[in-house]
Structure formats: structure tokens, C-alpha cells
Design a protein around this motif. Structure first.
Motif, PDB file in Angstrom:
ATOM      1  N   UNK A 115       0.857  -1.182   0.000  1.00  0.00           N
ATOM      2  CA  UNK A 115       0.000   0.000   0.000  1.00  0.00           C
ATOM      3  C   UNK A 115       0.891   1.229   0.000  1.00  0.00           C
ATOM      4  N   UNK A 116       0.879   1.964  -1.100  1.00  0.00           N
ATOM      5  CA  UNK A 116       1.749   3.135  -1.215  1.00  0.00           C
ATOM      6  C   UNK A 116       0.956   4.410  -1.489  1.00  0.00           C
ATOM      7  N   UNK A 117      -0.366   4.394  -1.209  1.00  0.00           N
ATOM      8  CA  UNK A 117      -1.184   5.594  -1.342  1.00  0.00           C
ATOM      9  C   UNK A 117      -1.972   5.682  -2.640  1.00  0.00           C
ATOM     10  N   UNK A 123      -4.011   4.330 -11.724  1.00  0.00           N
ATOM     11  CA  UNK A 123      -2.685   4.237 -11.114  1.00  0.00           C
ATOM     12  C   UNK A 123      -2.176   2.800 -11.056  1.00  0.00           C
ATOM     13  N   UNK A 124      -3.007   1.836 -11.445  1.00  0.00           N
ATOM     14  CA  UNK A 124      -2.636   0.423 -11.370  1.00  0.00           C
ATOM     15  C   UNK A 124      -2.028  -0.028 -12.692  1.00  0.00           C
ATOM     16  N   UNK A 132      -5.239  -6.548  -5.178  1.00  0.00           N
ATOM     17  CA  UNK A 132      -4.490  -6.474  -3.927  1.00  0.00           C
ATOM     18  C   UNK A 132      -4.797  -5.163  -3.194  1.00  0.00           C
ATOM     19  N   UNK A 133      -4.748  -4.057  -3.914  1.00  0.00           N
ATOM     20  CA  UNK A 133      -5.003  -2.755  -3.293  1.00  0.00           C
ATOM     21  C   UNK A 133      -6.421  -2.686  -2.727  1.00  0.00           C
ATOM     22  N   UNK A 138      -6.493   0.851   2.552  1.00  0.00           N
ATOM     23  CA  UNK A 138      -7.667   1.677   2.872  1.00  0.00           C
ATOM     24  C   UNK A 138      -7.912   2.768   1.819  1.00  0.00           C
ATOM     25  N   UNK A 139      -9.152   3.226   1.760  1.00  0.00           N
ATOM     26  CA  UNK A 139      -9.571   4.360   0.930  1.00  0.00           C
ATOM     27  C   UNK A 139      -9.374   4.171  -0.574  1.00  0.00           C
ATOM     28  N   UNK A 140      -9.377   2.935  -1.037  1.00  0.00           N
ATOM     29  CA  UNK A 140      -9.280   2.732  -2.485  1.00  0.00           C
ATOM     30  C   UNK A 140     -10.628   3.047  -3.124  1.00  0.00           C
TER      31      UNK A 140
END
Length: 157
Positions: A115-117, A123-124, A132-133, A138-140
């Protein structure tokens, strides 16, 4: 009493029964003097004819459905109700955080994600990364219809 003298008779003196006068028809009438002083026939009747029959009014007939169409209608309604219920419960389960099966390709993937924000599909770089994200970060914002599959229009289709 038979008479062979000619006598004027206007069509309006005949009964309004829809039957036209015929030559040689037996009729009865009253003799009166017209405005010009000549004799004329009035109040013509047909002693031999019967009044026309009155139309028969029938009660409206209720539409009766065949048993086959009733059964078919019932089956169609049942299928629609089941489909609607299934769609409703699947959306309810997804919005309440029900467990989802994670695709094997994600679990056995050799790639390591963290998890890098990042929170959006743009962005994927793959469906596995987006999944995975979605599961771990959180907050995806990658599952617009809450069905557990992220980025369906870009990666996971």
C-alpha cells in the motif's frame, strides 16, 4: 271498402320502422284534406306487418384466460421476482462487506505489492495489483459497483 280513386300520400305519413313502402302493399290510413283542399292519406299503418324486433342487449362477456396462459404468466412473474431478489441480495452482500473469493492468480502471484497511497484504477498496472489494493489498502476507489472486482472497465474484465 275498396276505392279505386287516387290519393296523395307523403312518405312522412308512413311509420318510421325502416321499411320502405312497396307497390301493392296493403295499408290503412285516414283521409284528410290537405292545405290545397285535395284529399290526402295520413297516419298510414301496415296491418300485416309486425313492429321490427328490438335489439337484444347482452351482458358483456368476461374475458376468460386459458389455464395455459395463466400458468405461463405465473412462471414469468416468478422468474422476474427471483431475478430481482437475487440481484438485490447480491448487492446487499457486497455493500455489507461479505467475503469474496480472491482469484488464484492474485494469491499465487510472485509479485509483491504494498500500500503506497495509490487509490484509483488509472494508477494500477494490472488486475492483480488492483485486486491487492482493494483487499488490503484503505480508501481505495476502484470498485464502483461494490461487487468485489476492481477496475472492471480497465484491468479486470
Amino acid at each position: 271498402m275498396q276505392s279505386h280513386e287516387e290519393l296523395f300520400v307523403h312518405i312522412s305519413a308512413f311509420p318510421r320502422d325502416g321499411i320502405r313502402p312497396r307497390i301493392g302493399e296493403t295499408i290503412s290510413f285516414e283521409v284528410r284534406s290537405g292545405p290545397d283542399g285535395r284529399k290526402r292519406a295520413e297516419r298510414v299503418e301496415r296491418p300485416e306487418s309486425r313492429p321490427p324486433p328490438r335489439p337484444i342487449r347482452r351482458a358483456p362477456v368476461a374475458y376468460k384466460r386459458s389455464p395455459l396462459s395463466a400458468a405461463l404468466s405465473t412462471v414469468i412473474v416468478a422468474v422476474l421476482v427471483f431475478a430481482g431478489y437475487s440481484a438485490y441480495t447480491s448487492r446487499w452482500d457486497a455493500s455489507n462487506g461479505a467475503s469474496f473469493a480472491v482469484p488464484q492468480s492474485v494469491e499465487s502471484s510472485n509479485q509483491q505489492f504494498s500500500c503506497d497511497g495509490r487509490t484509483h484504477c488509472s494508477q494500477m498496472t494490472s488486475c492483480a495489483e488492483a485486486t491487492y489494493f482493494l483487499r488490503h489498502c484503505p480508501n481505495t476507489q476502484m470498485d464502483g459497483n461494490n461487487d468485489g472486482e476492481p477496475c472492471e472497465q480497465q484491468w479486470c474484465n
